[in-house]
Write a protein that holds these residues in place. Structure first.
Motif, PDB file in Angstrom:
ATOM      1  N   ALA A 125       9.943   2.579   6.511  1.00 33.86           N
ATOM      2  CA  ALA A 125       8.735   2.864   7.294  1.00 33.86           C
ATOM      3  C   ALA A 125       8.260   1.634   8.062  1.00 33.86           C
ATOM      4  O   ALA A 125       7.855   1.733   9.222  1.00 33.86           O
ATOM      5  CB  ALA A 125       7.624   3.368   6.374  1.00 33.86           C
ATOM      6  N   PHE A 126       8.316   0.468   7.416  1.00 40.15           N
ATOM      7  CA  PHE A 126       7.834  -0.752   8.055  1.00 40.15           C
ATOM      8  C   PHE A 126       8.915  -1.414   8.906  1.00 40.15           C
ATOM      9  O   PHE A 126       8.642  -2.382   9.599  1.00 40.15           O
ATOM     10  CB  PHE A 126       7.308  -1.727   7.005  1.00 40.15           C
ATOM     11  N   GLY A 127      10.128  -0.918   8.844  1.00 34.77           N
ATOM     12  CA  GLY A 127      11.237  -1.406   9.667  1.00 34.77           C
ATOM     13  C   GLY A 127      11.495  -0.438  10.805  1.00 34.77           C
ATOM     14  O   GLY A 127      10.753  -0.407  11.798  1.00 34.77           O
ATOM     15  N   PRO A 128      12.526   0.408  10.674  1.00 34.58           N
ATOM     16  CA  PRO A 128      12.915   1.309  11.765  1.00 34.58           C
ATOM     17  C   PRO A 128      11.816   2.240  12.281  1.00 34.58           C
ATOM     18  O   PRO A 128      11.763   2.513  13.476  1.00 34.58           O
ATOM     19  CB  PRO A 128      14.071   2.114  11.160  1.00 34.58           C
ATOM     20  N   LEU A 129      10.923   2.729  11.413  1.00 34.37           N
ATOM     21  CA  LEU A 129       9.860   3.615  11.898  1.00 34.37           C
ATOM     22  C   LEU A 129       8.747   2.854  12.617  1.00 34.37           C
ATOM     23  O   LEU A 129       7.952   3.452  13.333  1.00 34.37           O
ATOM     24  CB  LEU A 129       9.254   4.432  10.755  1.00 34.37           C
ATOM     25  N   GLY A 130       8.657   1.555  12.409  1.00 36.86           N
ATOM     26  CA  GLY A 130       7.682   0.735  13.128  1.00 36.86           C
ATOM     27  C   GLY A 130       6.242   0.903  12.673  1.00 36.86           C
ATOM     28  O   GLY A 130       5.317   0.567  13.411  1.00 36.86           O
ATOM     29  N   LEU A 131       6.031   1.403  11.453  1.00 38.63           N
ATOM     30  CA  LEU A 131       4.654   1.547  10.963  1.00 38.63           C
ATOM     31  C   LEU A 131       4.129   0.213  10.441  1.00 38.63           C
ATOM     32  O   LEU A 131       4.893  -0.692  10.125  1.00 38.63           O
ATOM     33  CB  LEU A 131       4.596   2.609   9.860  1.00 38.63           C
ATOM     34  N   HIS A 132       2.820   0.113  10.350  1.00 38.26           N
ATOM     35  CA  HIS A 132       2.177  -1.083   9.824  1.00 38.26           C
ATOM     36  C   HIS A 132       1.453  -0.817   8.508  1.00 38.26           C
ATOM     37  O   HIS A 132       1.294  -1.710   7.683  1.00 38.26           O
ATOM     38  CB  HIS A 132       1.168  -1.642  10.837  1.00 38.26           C
ATOM     39  N   ARG A 133       1.047   0.449   8.294  1.00 32.98           N
ATOM     40  CA  ARG A 133       0.213   0.786   7.139  1.00 32.98           C
ATOM     41  C   ARG A 133       0.607   2.162   6.620  1.00 32.98           C
ATOM     42  O   ARG A 133       0.872   3.078   7.389  1.00 32.98           O
ATOM     43  CB  ARG A 133      -1.240   0.791   7.586  1.00 32.98           C
ATOM     44  N   LEU A 134       0.611   2.300   5.297  1.00 32.07           N
ATOM     45  CA  LEU A 134       0.799   3.596   4.658  1.00 32.07           C
ATOM     46  C   LEU A 134      -0.324   3.793   3.645  1.00 32.07           C
ATOM     47  O   LEU A 134      -0.730   2.847   2.965  1.00 32.07           O
ATOM     48  CB  LEU A 134       2.144   3.682   3.943  1.00 32.07           C
ATOM     49  N   GLU A 135      -0.829   5.019   3.575  1.00 30.77           N
ATOM     50  CA  GLU A 135      -1.872   5.367   2.622  1.00 30.77           C
ATOM     51  C   GLU A 135      -1.359   6.424   1.661  1.00 30.77           C
ATOM     52  O   GLU A 135      -0.524   7.246   2.024  1.00 30.77           O
ATOM     53  CB  GLU A 135      -3.104   5.917   3.348  1.00 30.77           C
ATOM     54  N   ALA A 136      -1.864   6.410   0.450  1.00 33.44           N
ATOM     55  CA  ALA A 136      -1.593   7.443  -0.542  1.00 33.44           C
ATOM     56  C   ALA A 136      -2.928   7.867  -1.135  1.00 33.44           C
ATOM     57  O   ALA A 136      -3.681   7.031  -1.636  1.00 33.44           O
ATOM     58  CB  ALA A 136      -0.672   6.915  -1.634  1.00 33.44           C
ATOM     59  N   ASN A 137      -3.239   9.137  -1.032  1.00 35.31           N
ATOM     60  CA  ASN A 137      -4.476   9.684  -1.584  1.00 35.31           C
ATOM     61  C   ASN A 137      -4.125  10.423  -2.869  1.00 35.31           C
ATOM     62  O   ASN A 137      -3.332  11.362  -2.849  1.00 35.31           O
ATOM     63  CB  ASN A 137      -5.138  10.604  -0.560  1.00 35.31           C
ATOM     64  N   ILE A 138      -4.716   9.981  -3.985  1.00 33.69           N
ATOM     65  CA  ILE A 138      -4.279  10.417  -5.307  1.00 33.69           C
ATOM     66  C   ILE A 138      -5.478  10.867  -6.138  1.00 33.69           C
ATOM     67  O   ILE A 138      -6.497  10.162  -6.199  1.00 33.69           O
ATOM     68  CB  ILE A 138      -3.551   9.259  -6.025  1.00 33.69           C
ATOM     69  N   GLN A 139      -5.332  12.004  -6.804  1.00 33.76           N
ATOM     70  CA  GLN A 139      -6.389  12.467  -7.698  1.00 33.76           C
ATOM     71  C   GLN A 139      -6.536  11.483  -8.859  1.00 33.76           C
ATOM     72  O   GLN A 139      -5.530  11.024  -9.413  1.00 33.76           O
ATOM     73  CB  GLN A 139      -6.064  13.861  -8.211  1.00 33.76           C
ATOM     74  N   PRO A 140      -7.772  11.127  -9.218  1.00 27.04           N
ATOM     75  CA  PRO A 140      -7.999  10.089 -10.234  1.00 27.04           C
ATOM     76  C   PRO A 140      -7.277  10.304 -11.563  1.00 27.04           C
ATOM     77  O   PRO A 140      -6.877   9.345 -12.208  1.00 27.04           O
ATOM     78  CB  PRO A 140      -9.520  10.103 -10.417  1.00 27.04           C
ATOM     79  N   GLY A 141      -7.054  11.511 -11.997  1.00 31.23           N
ATOM     80  CA  GLY A 141      -6.399  11.750 -13.273  1.00 31.23           C
ATOM     81  C   GLY A 141      -4.879  11.753 -13.236  1.00 31.23           C
ATOM     82  O   GLY A 141      -4.232  11.892 -14.271  1.00 31.23           O
ATOM     83  N   ASN A 142      -4.313  11.591 -12.061  1.00 25.23           N
ATOM     84  CA  ASN A 142      -2.859  11.655 -11.919  1.00 25.23           C
ATOM     85  C   ASN A 142      -2.251  10.283 -12.236  1.00 25.23           C
ATOM     86  O   ASN A 142      -1.901   9.508 -11.356  1.00 25.23           O
ATOM     87  CB  ASN A 142      -2.489  12.117 -10.506  1.00 25.23           C
ATOM     88  N   GLU A 143      -2.146   9.993 -13.523  1.00 27.71           N
ATOM     89  CA  GLU A 143      -1.722   8.661 -13.980  1.00 27.71           C
ATOM     90  C   GLU A 143      -0.332   8.268 -13.493  1.00 27.71           C
ATOM     91  O   GLU A 143      -0.097   7.115 -13.154  1.00 27.71           O
ATOM     92  CB  GLU A 143      -1.805   8.573 -15.498  1.00 27.71           C
ATOM     93  N   GLY A 144       0.608   9.208 -13.471  1.00 26.13           N
ATOM     94  CA  GLY A 144       1.960   8.880 -13.017  1.00 26.13           C
ATOM     95  C   GLY A 144       1.983   8.443 -11.566  1.00 26.13           C
ATOM     96  O   GLY A 144       2.640   7.461 -11.200  1.00 26.13           O
ATOM     97  N   SER A 145       1.252   9.145 -10.724  1.00 25.84           N
ATOM     98  CA  SER A 145       1.193   8.811  -9.307  1.00 25.84           C
ATOM     99  C   SER A 145       0.475   7.484  -9.073  1.00 25.84           C
ATOM    100  O   SER A 145       0.902   6.663  -8.253  1.00 25.84           O
ATOM    101  CB  SER A 145       0.497   9.939  -8.544  1.00 25.84           C
ATOM    102  N   LEU A 146      -0.598   7.275  -9.808  1.00 21.91           N
ATOM    103  CA  LEU A 146      -1.324   6.011  -9.692  1.00 21.91           C
ATOM    104  C   LEU A 146      -0.446   4.834 -10.128  1.00 21.91           C
ATOM    105  O   LEU A 146      -0.430   3.781  -9.485  1.00 21.91           O
ATOM    106  CB  LEU A 146      -2.607   6.046 -10.524  1.00 21.91           C
ATOM    107  N   ALA A 147       0.304   5.012 -11.197  1.00 13.19           N
ATOM    108  CA  ALA A 147       1.185   3.944 -11.679  1.00 13.19           C
ATOM    109  C   ALA A 147       2.264   3.621 -10.651  1.00 13.19           C
ATOM    110  O   ALA A 147       2.614   2.453 -10.444  1.00 13.19           O
ATOM    111  CB  ALA A 147       1.822   4.338 -13.012  1.00 13.19           C
TER     112      ALA A 147
END
Length: 187
Positions: A125-147
């Motif tokens: 994403a930060f190379g060939p796609l040329g992006l600068h920032r990525l966001e992840a929106n995660i439900q507070p109880g989703n421990e696996g995703s947060l980790a």
């Protein structure tokens, strides 16, 4: 999967674009993973829903869909699908940002495959796609995703009440983000 189809390769995983041809394996893995995914995400688990899902990822230039594939020697077949990572709402220009969505499949969970796969997607994403920032929106109880995002170096930036309509209700989410510079600092 021929190596030439991979966009990036790690020690145990590789990433490649999701395709319509992946329907049978993807939907089988999604059905096997229902208990693990619920109530956080609901990936397509039948051919019709999968065709719509992948069609949107392929046809919309503001989206990119990747499969995290386990490279031989794991518990499943060589180059089997371990999970998926999508970049949605890609905006170019001065923003150069996208929003991540992802999920591991049950047979691959807890084995570090998604951590390696996410690292490959970040570099892509930060190379060939040329992006600068990525966001992840995660439900507070989703421990696996947060980790997962913590291990990848994302930082917590905020809290969004009633952010997404999931499983019949508006759900609160934590907003995590990473920039190209942050990935460079980890290298």
């Amino acid at each position: 999967m021929p190596e030439s189809d991979y966009l990036a390769e790690g020690r145990r995983t590789a990433i490649r674009p999701i395709t319509q041809a992946d329907a049978v394996e993807f939907t089988t893995r999604a059905r096997e993973s229902r208990d693990m995914h619920s109530p956080w995400i609901f990936p397509p688990d039948d051919a019709r829903a999968y065709a719509v899902y992948v069609g949107r990822l392929i046809d919309d230039p503001a989206r990119a869909g990747f499969l995290v594939c386990e490279r031989g020697g794991g518990s499943g077949p060589a180059d089997g699908i371990a999970g998926f990572i999508n970049i949605n709402n890609i905006v170019a220009g001065a923003f150069r940002c996208g929003a991540l969505g992802y999920g591991a499949f049950a047979h691959a969970a807890g084995r570090g495959l998604m951590s390696e796969g996410l690292g490959l997607v970040l570099r892509y994403a930060f190379g060939p796609l040329g992006l600068h920032r990525l966001e992840a929106n995660i439900q507070p109880g989703n421990e696996g995703s947060l980790a997962l995002v913590r291990r990848a170096g994302f930082r917590l930036e905020g809290f969004s009440p009633d952010f997404l309509f999931i499983d019949g209700a508006w759900r609160d989410h934590e907003r995590w983000a990473i920039t190209a510079e942050m990935v460079g600092e980890k290298s």
